[in-house]
Design a protein around this motif. Sequence first.
Motif, PDB file in Angstrom:
ATOM      1  N   LYS A   1     -50.136 -68.097  -5.620  1.00 38.88           N
ATOM      2  CA  LYS A   1     -51.756 -68.760  -6.458  1.00 38.88           C
ATOM      3  C   LYS A   1     -52.582 -69.359  -6.157  1.00 38.88           C
ATOM      4  O   LYS A   1     -53.333 -69.811  -5.749  1.00 38.88           O
ATOM      5  CB  LYS A   1     -50.829 -68.971  -7.404  1.00 38.88           C
ATOM      6  CG  LYS A   1     -50.606 -68.111  -8.877  1.00 38.88           C
ATOM      7  CD  LYS A   1     -49.561 -68.608 -10.192  1.00 38.88           C
ATOM      8  CE  LYS A   1     -49.106 -67.542 -10.943  1.00 38.88           C
ATOM      9  NZ  LYS A   1     -48.658 -68.196 -12.587  1.00 38.88           N
TER      10      LYS A   1
ATOM     11  N   SER B   1     -40.241 -70.403  -8.564  1.00 39.22           N
ATOM     12  CA  SER B   1     -41.135 -71.103  -9.029  1.00 39.22           C
ATOM     13  C   SER B   1     -42.480 -71.576  -8.342  1.00 39.22           C
ATOM     14  O   SER B   1     -43.637 -71.183  -8.632  1.00 39.22           O
ATOM     15  CB  SER B   1     -41.060 -71.886 -10.836  1.00 39.22           C
ATOM     16  OG  SER B   1     -42.056 -72.536 -11.264  1.00 39.22           O
TER      17      SER B   1
ATOM     18  N   GLU C   1     -43.740 -68.789  -5.824  1.00 39.51           N
ATOM     19  CA  GLU C   1     -44.794 -68.214  -6.857  1.00 39.51           C
ATOM     20  C   GLU C   1     -45.668 -68.814  -7.369  1.00 39.51           C
ATOM     21  O   GLU C   1     -47.483 -68.842  -7.164  1.00 39.51           O
ATOM     22  CB  GLU C   1     -44.980 -67.930  -8.393  1.00 39.51           C
ATOM     23  CG  GLU C   1     -45.263 -67.329  -9.565  1.00 39.51           C
ATOM     24  CD  GLU C   1     -44.863 -66.721 -10.791  1.00 39.51           C
ATOM     25  OE1 GLU C   1     -46.097 -66.248 -11.688  1.00 39.51           O
ATOM     26  OE2 GLU C   1     -43.725 -66.821 -10.164  1.00 39.51           O
TER      27      GLU C   1
END
Length: 303
Positions: free
Chosen positions: A293, A286, A289
Motif C-alpha cells: 500500500k 499484514s 500488505e
Amino acid sequence: MVSTKELLAQRLQQNTQKHQLAQKEHVNDVKELRRNVQINDIQPSPNQPRKVFNQNDIEELAASIEEIGLLQPIAVRRLHDKYELIAGERRLRAHQFLNKNIIEVIVIDASDEDVALLTLAENLKREDLTDYEIYVGLNGLDEKLKKNKQKLAKSLGMNREDMYKYLSFEKLPKELIDDLEQQPALLARTAATAVKKFLSDYVEHDFAKAALLEAWQKLLNKEVEQTKLALFAEKILKSKQTKQPIKTSIVHKIEYDGKVAGNIKFDHSTLKVSLKMNELDEKSLSDLEQFLKNLLIKNKKSV
C-alpha cells in the motif's frame, strides 16, 4: 576398453593409498613417477577449462592441507626443464595460498592428446563445472580427437547428444562469449542449443543478432531467465516486424537460504507477487500488505 575417465578415476584411487603403499614407480597405461618438485617449476595447464575458482573453497582446502597434509598428489608431466599441470589445480592453488615452495606430484609420461583428455576428464567429474567451461575443454582438444565425436563422447563418459549441446556454444556471437568468459554460469547447454537454433532459423534476417543481444541484456539484468532467452529474442524480432509491443511476462524468483519461496511476475500492465504461505505468519502477511500500500501511495505521489 577402459575409458579415459575411468582410467583417471583408477589412478586417483591408487593415489589415496599412498600412506599404505611403499614409494615406487607406478606403471599402468602410462608411466608414473612420484616426487616432490618446486611449485615455481609448475606451469598452468593450457587445457584448463575452468574459468572461476572459488577462493573460499581454496582456503578451506588449504586449511585441510595445513592440518593433515596433502593426501593426493597433483598430476604433472615433464615439459623441457619444467612441469606442466595435468590435474589438481585446486590443490596447487591451496599450496600457493599457504606460501609453500614444494608440492608432491605424480609425473606422467603422456602425449598432448592424453594430457588434454585427462585434464578435461578430471574436471568433468566435478559437479560445479559449468556447461560453458565443459565446452571450453572440448573445444580446446586436438582436431583429430574432436573429429570422431561418438568415440570422444564415449571416452569422456558422456552421450553424443550432450556433446553436441555443449558444442552449441561455438555458434554464439562474440558478445555472449565475452560475458561467458567472465560469468560462465550465465548460460547452460540446453539454452545455448536453443540460441543456436534461433540464429540458424533467422540466419538471413538482418535484425536477428540485434534481437538476441537485446534479449541477452535482459538476461544480464535478470529480467529474463536463460531458458527463455531464445524465445524472448524471437518475440523481440517479431515485435520489430509487426511494430507491436512485446506481450510477455517476466518472472523473478524470490530466494533465500538456498530455497525458492515464491516469485514476482510482471508484464507491461500487471505485477503479481506469489509466496508460499508456510513462509509467512499473520503479522508478516499484514506487514507485506502495508508495504505494498505504501509503495503504491509513494509511486502515485511521484507521478
